[in-house]
Design a protein around this motif. Structure first.
Motif, PDB file in Angstrom:
ATOM      1  N   LEU A 145     -34.052  14.796 -38.708  1.00 53.04           N
ATOM      2  CA  LEU A 145     -34.109  13.811 -37.627  1.00 53.04           C
ATOM      3  C   LEU A 145     -33.051  12.732 -37.817  1.00 53.04           C
ATOM      4  O   LEU A 145     -32.423  12.290 -36.843  1.00 53.04           O
ATOM      5  CB  LEU A 145     -35.506  13.179 -37.578  1.00 53.04           C
ATOM      6  CG  LEU A 145     -36.651  14.100 -37.125  1.00 53.04           C
ATOM      7  CD1 LEU A 145     -37.978  13.351 -37.145  1.00 53.04           C
ATOM      8  CD2 LEU A 145     -36.378  14.669 -35.736  1.00 53.04           C
ATOM      9  N   ILE A 146     -32.848  12.309 -39.061  1.00 49.40           N
ATOM     10  CA  ILE A 146     -31.790  11.332 -39.330  1.00 49.40           C
ATOM     11  C   ILE A 146     -30.422  11.922 -39.009  1.00 49.40           C
ATOM     12  O   ILE A 146     -29.536  11.230 -38.480  1.00 49.40           O
ATOM     13  CB  ILE A 146     -31.856  10.877 -40.805  1.00 49.40           C
ATOM     14  CG1 ILE A 146     -33.142  10.083 -41.060  1.00 49.40           C
ATOM     15  CG2 ILE A 146     -30.644  10.030 -41.173  1.00 49.40           C
ATOM     16  CD1 ILE A 146     -33.378   9.747 -42.512  1.00 49.40           C
ATOM     17  N   ALA A 147     -30.251  13.218 -39.312  1.00 49.27           N
ATOM     18  CA  ALA A 147     -28.961  13.877 -39.079  1.00 49.27           C
ATOM     19  C   ALA A 147     -28.606  13.957 -37.599  1.00 49.27           C
ATOM     20  O   ALA A 147     -27.444  14.168 -37.249  1.00 49.27           O
ATOM     21  CB  ALA A 147     -28.984  15.276 -39.692  1.00 49.27           C
ATOM     22  N   ARG A 148     -29.591  13.813 -36.713  1.00 43.01           N
ATOM     23  CA  ARG A 148     -29.296  13.821 -35.277  1.00 43.01           C
ATOM     24  C   ARG A 148     -28.561  12.555 -34.849  1.00 43.01           C
ATOM     25  O   ARG A 148     -27.821  12.548 -33.870  1.00 43.01           O
ATOM     26  CB  ARG A 148     -30.591  13.944 -34.475  1.00 43.01           C
ATOM     27  CG  ARG A 148     -31.273  15.309 -34.586  1.00 43.01           C
ATOM     28  CD  ARG A 148     -32.522  15.337 -33.746  1.00 43.01           C
ATOM     29  NE  ARG A 148     -33.186  16.651 -33.782  1.00 43.01           N
ATOM     30  CZ  ARG A 148     -34.299  16.949 -33.134  1.00 43.01           C
ATOM     31  NH1 ARG A 148     -34.884  16.002 -32.380  1.00 43.01           N
ATOM     32  NH2 ARG A 148     -34.833  18.144 -33.225  1.00 43.01           N
ATOM     33  N   ARG A 149     -28.776  11.463 -35.591  1.00 46.36           N
ATOM     34  CA  ARG A 149     -28.180  10.176 -35.217  1.00 46.36           C
ATOM     35  C   ARG A 149     -26.949   9.831 -36.035  1.00 46.36           C
ATOM     36  O   ARG A 149     -26.061   9.138 -35.564  1.00 46.36           O
ATOM     37  CB  ARG A 149     -29.222   9.050 -35.383  1.00 46.36           C
ATOM     38  CG  ARG A 149     -30.420   9.203 -34.455  1.00 46.36           C
ATOM     39  CD  ARG A 149     -31.445   8.109 -34.712  1.00 46.36           C
ATOM     40  NE  ARG A 149     -32.536   8.168 -33.756  1.00 46.36           N
ATOM     41  CZ  ARG A 149     -32.554   7.535 -32.598  1.00 46.36           C
ATOM     42  NH1 ARG A 149     -31.511   6.801 -32.236  1.00 46.36           N
ATOM     43  NH2 ARG A 149     -33.587   7.629 -31.778  1.00 46.36           N
TER      44      ARG A 149
END
Length: 284
Positions: free
Chosen positions: A253-257
Motif C-alpha cells: 500500500l505504501i508502494a502505491r504512493r
C-alpha cells in the motif's frame, strides 16, 4: 615519517589498472552468494531445529554440511544458468570436494540419513533445471528452495539431544522408520515452509510482480489464512503470522504512493526471518 604520495599514485586509474580489480571482484563473487535472503532461507530452519532439539556434535556437523550443500547448489546453479561456462566450474567442484571430504565420514557414522537422499536429489534436480531454464526466480523454483530448506529441520532434529531416539540414524532403515520424523522437527519444518512461502509471495508483490493484483490478493489471502492457522496452533505462531500479514499489507500500500527501495524490502524480510528463527522454535 609521513611519506608524500608519488605522482604516479595520484594519477587516475587506467583501464589496464581497473581490469585486474574488476576480475578479482568477479572471482570473489563466483565463490560467495550475493543474496543474504537466500542464506537466511537456506540456514534458518536448520538452525532452529539445531537449537530446539538440543545441540550435539552430530547436529552441529550436519548444519555445517548443509551450509556446504548450499555452496555447492548456488555455484552449480550459476554453472547451469551460464550454459556450463568454465568460470563457474572451479568453485562448484571445489565446494563439492570439500563437502565430500566432510560428508563421507558423517555418512559412515550415520547411514540412516541416506533415507532422505532420493528426496533431496529430486529437489536439487528441479532447482538446477530451473537455473538451466533461467527460471530460478519463478514461483515453482522458489517453492522448491523453500521445501528443501524447511525439510532440513526434520533431517537435523533426530540428531538432537532432546529427541527420543537419536540413535535412529545410526543404521540404514530398509523402509520408513518413524523415528526419522520426530514431531519437533516436523513442526518446525512445516512452520518455516508456510512462513517462507508467504515471504516469497510478499517479495514478488514488491519487486517482480509489483502492481499485479492477482499476486497481491493471493499474498493477502494466504497471510490471512496463516494468521487463522497460527492462532489455532499456538499464540506465538499467531503473533508471527500477524507480523507477516502486517508487512504484506502495509508495504504494497505504501508502494502505491511512493517508491519503496529494494533495500527496505530486504531489511524488512531480514527482520521477519529473525522473528521466524525465534518464534517458531519457541512455539514448537
Amino acid at each position: 615519517m609521513l611519506q608524500t604520495p608519488s605522482s604516479s599514485s595520484m594519477m587516475p586509474e587506467t583501464h589496464a589498472d581497473a581490469r585486474p580489480r574488476r576480475s578479482k571482484r568477479h572471482s570473489v563473487r563466483d565463490w560467495v552468494s550475493t543474496e543474504p535472503g537466500a542464506w537466511s532461507i537456506a540456514l534458518f530452519p536448520s538452525l532452529a531445529a539445531w537449537a530446539a532439539a538440543g545441540p550435539t556434535w552430530a547436529s552441529t556437523w550436519l548444519v555445517a554440511l548443509w551450509a556446504l550443500c548450499y555452496c555447492v547448489q548456488f555455484t552449480a546453479a550459476r554453472w547451469c544458468k551460464s550454459r556450463f561456462r568454465r568460470r563457474y566450474l572451479t568453485p562448484m567442484v571445489t565446494y563439492a570436494l570439500i563437502l565430500a571430504a566432510a560428508g563421507v565420514p558423517f555418512l559412515v557414522l550415520h547411514p540412516g540419513i541416506l533415507w532422505w537422499a532420493p528426496i533431496y536429489v529430486a529437489l536439487c534436480g528441479v532447482s538446477l533445471l530451473a537455473s538451466w531454464m533461467r527460471r530460478e526466480r519463478s514461483l515453482w523454483a522458489n517453492l522448491v528452495a523453500v521445501l528443501a530448506a524447511s525439510a532440513m529441520a526434520t533431517v537435523i532434529a533426530p540428531f538432537g539431544s532432546r529427541c527420543a531416539a537419536p540413535a535412529a540414524t545410526d543404521h540404514l532403515p530398509r523402509f520408513y522408520d518413524p523415528t526419522l520424523l520426530p514431531s519437533l522437527g516436523v513442526e518446525i519444518a512445516v512452520g518455516f515452509a508456510l512462513a517462507l512461502f508467504g515471504s516469497v509471495l510478499f517479495v514478488k508483490t514488491m519487486i517482480r510482480e509489483r502492481g499485479r493484483r492477482s499476486y497481491l490478493h493471493a499474498s493477502w489471502t494466504y497471510h490471512a489464512i496463516l494468521v487463522a492457522l497460527g492462532f489455532l496452533c499456538d499464540v506465538l505462531y499467531g503473533v508471527l503470522a500477524l507480523a507477516l500479514l502486517a508487512r504484506a499489507v502495509a508495504l504494497p500500500l505504501i508502494a502505491r504512493r511512493r517508491t519503496v527501495p529494494v533495500k527496505v524490502v530486504g531489511i524488512t524480510e531480514s527482520i521477519m526471518s529473525l522473528l521466524m528463527l525465534i518464534l517458531i522454535p519457541l512455539g514448537a
